[in-house]
Scaffold this motif. Structure first.
Motif, PDB file in Angstrom:
ATOM      1  N   LEU A 109       0.840  -1.199   0.000  1.00  0.00           N
ATOM      2  CA  LEU A 109       0.000   0.000   0.000  1.00  0.00           C
ATOM      3  C   LEU A 109       0.884   1.262   0.000  1.00  0.00           C
ATOM      4  O   LEU A 109       0.515   2.291  -0.563  1.00  0.00           O
ATOM      5  CB  LEU A 109      -0.914  -0.009   1.226  1.00  0.00           C
ATOM      6  N   LEU A 110       2.052   1.142   0.604  1.00  0.00           N
ATOM      7  CA  LEU A 110       2.992   2.265   0.590  1.00  0.00           C
ATOM      8  C   LEU A 110       3.506   2.531  -0.825  1.00  0.00           C
ATOM      9  O   LEU A 110       3.752   3.681  -1.200  1.00  0.00           O
ATOM     10  CB  LEU A 110       4.167   1.995   1.528  1.00  0.00           C
ATOM     11  N   ASP A 111       3.674   1.452  -1.599  1.00  0.00           N
ATOM     12  CA  ASP A 111       4.090   1.625  -2.996  1.00  0.00           C
ATOM     13  C   ASP A 111       3.008   2.360  -3.782  1.00  0.00           C
ATOM     14  O   ASP A 111       3.305   3.238  -4.604  1.00  0.00           O
ATOM     15  CB  ASP A 111       4.370   0.272  -3.639  1.00  0.00           C
ATOM     16  N   LEU A 112       1.756   1.973  -3.499  1.00  0.00           N
ATOM     17  CA  LEU A 112       0.634   2.643  -4.171  1.00  0.00           C
ATOM     18  C   LEU A 112       0.587   4.111  -3.764  1.00  0.00           C
ATOM     19  O   LEU A 112       0.354   5.006  -4.602  1.00  0.00           O
ATOM     20  CB  LEU A 112      -0.678   1.933  -3.815  1.00  0.00           C
ATOM     21  N   GLN A 113       0.800   4.369  -2.484  1.00  0.00           N
ATOM     22  CA  GLN A 113       0.796   5.750  -2.011  1.00  0.00           C
ATOM     23  C   GLN A 113       1.928   6.557  -2.653  1.00  0.00           C
ATOM     24  O   GLN A 113       1.753   7.731  -2.984  1.00  0.00           O
ATOM     25  CB  GLN A 113       0.928   5.798  -0.486  1.00  0.00           C
ATOM     26  N   ALA A 114       3.084   5.917  -2.842  1.00  0.00           N
ATOM     27  CA  ALA A 114       4.211   6.601  -3.478  1.00  0.00           C
ATOM     28  C   ALA A 114       3.848   7.033  -4.901  1.00  0.00           C
ATOM     29  O   ALA A 114       4.174   8.149  -5.337  1.00  0.00           O
ATOM     30  CB  ALA A 114       5.440   5.705  -3.489  1.00  0.00           C
ATOM     31  N   VAL A 115       3.143   6.152  -5.619  1.00  0.00           N
ATOM     32  CA  VAL A 115       2.704   6.485  -6.979  1.00  0.00           C
ATOM     33  C   VAL A 115       1.689   7.625  -6.934  1.00  0.00           C
ATOM     34  O   VAL A 115       1.784   8.592  -7.713  1.00  0.00           O
ATOM     35  CB  VAL A 115       2.095   5.259  -7.675  1.00  0.00           C
ATOM     36  N   ASP A 116       0.729   7.547  -6.022  1.00  0.00           N
ATOM     37  CA  ASP A 116      -0.299   8.592  -5.929  1.00  0.00           C
ATOM     38  C   ASP A 116       0.301   9.923  -5.490  1.00  0.00           C
ATOM     39  O   ASP A 116      -0.133  10.989  -5.946  1.00  0.00           O
ATOM     40  CB  ASP A 116      -1.400   8.163  -4.958  1.00  0.00           C
ATOM     41  N   THR A 117       1.296   9.856  -4.614  1.00  0.00           N
ATOM     42  CA  THR A 117       1.970  11.087  -4.195  1.00  0.00           C
ATOM     43  C   THR A 117       2.686  11.724  -5.380  1.00  0.00           C
ATOM     44  O   THR A 117       2.626  12.951  -5.572  1.00  0.00           O
ATOM     45  CB  THR A 117       2.981  10.789  -3.073  1.00  0.00           C
ATOM     46  N   ALA A 118       3.335  10.882  -6.179  1.00  0.00           N
ATOM     47  CA  ALA A 118       4.023  11.397  -7.365  1.00  0.00           C
ATOM     48  C   ALA A 118       3.030  12.018  -8.340  1.00  0.00           C
ATOM     49  O   ALA A 118       3.293  13.086  -8.916  1.00  0.00           O
ATOM     50  CB  ALA A 118       4.801  10.273  -8.041  1.00  0.00           C
ATOM     51  N   LEU A 119       1.868  11.374  -8.522  1.00  0.00           N
ATOM     52  CA  LEU A 119       0.844  11.913  -9.409  1.00  0.00           C
ATOM     53  C   LEU A 119       0.306  13.239  -8.879  1.00  0.00           C
ATOM     54  O   LEU A 119       0.052  14.178  -9.644  1.00  0.00           O
ATOM     55  CB  LEU A 119      -0.298  10.905  -9.581  1.00  0.00           C
ATOM     56  N   ALA A 120       0.127  13.322  -7.554  1.00  0.00           N
ATOM     57  CA  ALA A 120      -0.349  14.567  -6.945  1.00  0.00           C
ATOM     58  C   ALA A 120       0.680  15.681  -7.125  1.00  0.00           C
ATOM     59  O   ALA A 120       0.327  16.842  -7.398  1.00  0.00           O
ATOM     60  CB  ALA A 120      -0.649  14.353  -5.460  1.00  0.00           C
ATOM     61  N   GLN A 121       1.947  15.335  -6.988  1.00  0.00           N
ATOM     62  CA  GLN A 121       3.007  16.321  -7.174  1.00  0.00           C
ATOM     63  C   GLN A 121       3.062  16.798  -8.619  1.00  0.00           C
ATOM     64  O   GLN A 121       3.277  17.989  -8.889  1.00  0.00           O
ATOM     65  CB  GLN A 121       4.351  15.720  -6.763  1.00  0.00           C
ATOM     66  N   LEU A 122       2.838  15.878  -9.549  1.00  0.00           N
ATOM     67  CA  LEU A 122       2.812  16.261 -10.960  1.00  0.00           C
ATOM     68  C   LEU A 122       1.642  17.180 -11.257  1.00  0.00           C
ATOM     69  O   LEU A 122       1.766  18.144 -12.026  1.00  0.00           O
ATOM     70  CB  LEU A 122       2.736  15.011 -11.839  1.00  0.00           C
ATOM     71  N   ALA A 123       0.486  16.874 -10.634  1.00  0.00           N
ATOM     72  CA  ALA A 123      -0.694  17.734 -10.827  1.00  0.00           C
ATOM     73  C   ALA A 123      -0.429  19.130 -10.276  1.00  0.00           C
ATOM     74  O   ALA A 123      -0.811  20.141 -10.891  1.00  0.00           O
ATOM     75  CB  ALA A 123      -1.908  17.112 -10.152  1.00  0.00           C
ATOM     76  N   LEU A 128      -0.745  -2.290  -9.844  1.00  0.00           N
ATOM     77  CA  LEU A 128      -0.432  -2.302  -8.417  1.00  0.00           C
ATOM     78  C   LEU A 128      -1.712  -2.332  -7.576  1.00  0.00           C
ATOM     79  O   LEU A 128      -1.841  -3.129  -6.639  1.00  0.00           O
ATOM     80  CB  LEU A 128       0.407  -1.062  -8.061  1.00  0.00           C
ATOM     81  N   ALA A 129      -2.670  -1.476  -7.932  1.00  0.00           N
ATOM     82  CA  ALA A 129      -3.939  -1.431  -7.194  1.00  0.00           C
ATOM     83  C   ALA A 129      -4.736  -2.712  -7.407  1.00  0.00           C
ATOM     84  O   ALA A 129      -5.390  -3.212  -6.481  1.00  0.00           O
ATOM     85  CB  ALA A 129      -4.755  -0.216  -7.631  1.00  0.00           C
ATOM     86  N   ALA A 130      -4.672  -3.253  -8.626  1.00  0.00           N
ATOM     87  CA  ALA A 130      -5.435  -4.466  -8.935  1.00  0.00           C
ATOM     88  C   ALA A 130      -4.922  -5.677  -8.159  1.00  0.00           C
ATOM     89  O   ALA A 130      -5.679  -6.630  -7.911  1.00  0.00           O
ATOM     90  CB  ALA A 130      -5.377  -4.743 -10.431  1.00  0.00           C
ATOM     91  N   ASP A 131      -3.678  -5.640  -7.762  1.00  0.00           N
ATOM     92  CA  ASP A 131      -3.073  -6.766  -7.059  1.00  0.00           C
ATOM     93  C   ASP A 131      -3.324  -6.717  -5.549  1.00  0.00           C
ATOM     94  O   ASP A 131      -2.959  -7.646  -4.836  1.00  0.00           O
ATOM     95  CB  ASP A 131      -1.559  -6.775  -7.335  1.00  0.00           C
ATOM     96  N   LEU A 132      -3.965  -5.648  -5.075  1.00  0.00           N
ATOM     97  CA  LEU A 132      -4.243  -5.496  -3.643  1.00  0.00           C
ATOM     98  C   LEU A 132      -5.701  -5.840  -3.354  1.00  0.00           C
ATOM     99  O   LEU A 132      -6.556  -5.773  -4.259  1.00  0.00           O
ATOM    100  CB  LEU A 132      -3.954  -4.056  -3.207  1.00  0.00           C
ATOM    101  N   PRO A 133      -6.034  -6.189  -2.115  1.00  0.00           N
ATOM    102  CA  PRO A 133      -7.434  -6.474  -1.769  1.00  0.00           C
ATOM    103  C   PRO A 133      -8.322  -5.272  -2.090  1.00  0.00           C
ATOM    104  O   PRO A 133      -7.983  -4.119  -1.765  1.00  0.00           O
ATOM    105  CB  PRO A 133      -7.371  -6.733  -0.260  1.00  0.00           C
ATOM    106  N   ALA A 134      -9.454  -5.549  -2.705  1.00  0.00           N
ATOM    107  CA  ALA A 134     -10.325  -4.468  -3.155  1.00  0.00           C
ATOM    108  C   ALA A 134     -10.810  -3.593  -2.006  1.00  0.00           C
ATOM    109  O   ALA A 134     -10.872  -2.364  -2.124  1.00  0.00           O
ATOM    110  CB  ALA A 134     -11.519  -5.054  -3.913  1.00  0.00           C
ATOM    111  N   ASP A 135     -11.160  -4.236  -0.857  1.00  0.00           N
ATOM    112  CA  ASP A 135     -11.673  -3.439   0.255  1.00  0.00           C
ATOM    113  C   ASP A 135     -10.578  -2.554   0.853  1.00  0.00           C
ATOM    114  O   ASP A 135     -10.843  -1.433   1.309  1.00  0.00           O
ATOM    115  CB  ASP A 135     -12.280  -4.335   1.330  1.00  0.00           C
TER     116      ASP A 135
END
Length: 244
Positions: free
Chosen positions: A11-25, A172-179
């Motif tokens: 989940l931290l890897d996913l957060q790292a990607v989302d943080t990078a996307l937020a920074q790009l935005a 990455l998100a698809a490989d994690l539990p949906a809930d």
């Protein structure tokens, strides 16, 4: 909620990607070129107004010069007619009248030509002012075009990075539990950060250090428990770095 420790760590890897996307935005919205283009655009608007005023000044002088040229031409034509009549001879009184009128016309022509010369000098000054404004206008147009090119290049780079990050996020998100992803996305939407590493007794989201019962709650929670911060409600991910 329960989730395998490895899933929580990822989940931290996913957060790292989302943080990078937020920074790009954020980078997309705050490119310095946007402010530069806005500043130069306002400068261009003011310069265009200045150019119009300078052009009007030149045009007004040109109209006055044209009027003087017509008046001078009329005086010349009248002088030619009078000179022809004078050359043809006639009564003494008529000749004296023609001579007097020619003298008056010569003075009038001289006055008009002096006034026209003064206007032409004024026109040189007005035209120099107009050309100077045009030069600044051209320079500002070039500066805005250069800033727009830099903006477009920066945006193109951001788009490439966003596409790369987005492409890695999906699997990455698809490989994690949906809930788990659903909970994470809800928290991230509300606060900008869905999950953070718990380290040295401190929540990585709000940076608040836990003590006593709060810290003990995290330490004693089963490894597959999804632990959330009591303050910021973000998911606190426990790993070997957490020091528990």
């Amino acid at each position: 909620m329960k989730a395998a420790p490895e899933a929580q760590r990822r989940l931290l890897d996913l957060q790292a990607v989302d943080t990078a996307l937020a920074q790009l935005a954020h980078r997309r919205k705050s490119l310095p070129e946007f402010a530069e283009i806005d500043t130069v655009s306002r400068e261009l608007s003011a310069l265009e107004d200045e150019r119009v005023r300078a052009q009007v000044a030149v045009d007004d002088i040109d109209r006055d010069i044209s009027r003087f040229e017509k008046d001078i031409e009329q005086v010349r034509q009248r002088k030619d007619r009078d000179q022809k009549r004078l050359d043809a001879g006639g009564a003494v009184r008529e000749i004296e009248g023609l001579q007097h009128e020619l003298a008056t016309l010569n003075r009038r022509q001289s006055e008009l030509e002096d006034a026209e010369l003064e206007l032409m000098e004024q026109r040189e000054t007005a035209e120099a002012t107009l050309n100077e404004v045009r030069g600044r206008l051209t320079s500002a147009v070039e500066r805005r075009a250069a800033a727009e090119r830099r903006r477009d290049e920066a945006l193109a780079d951001i788009v490439k990075e966003e596409e790369f990050k987005s492409a890695s996020r999906g699997p990455l998100a698809a490989d994690l539990p949906a809930d788990l992803v659903t909970l994470y996305d809800k928290i991230r939407t509300d606060s900008g950060l869905g999950a953070a590493l718990f380290r040295s007794g401190r929540c990585g989201g709000c940076r608040i250090e836990l003590y006593g019962a709060d810290l003990n709650r995290v330490k004693t929670a089963p490894a597959d428990d999804v632990v959330r911060c009591e303050e910021c409600r973000r998911i606190m991910v426990r790993t070997a770095e957490s020091g528990l």
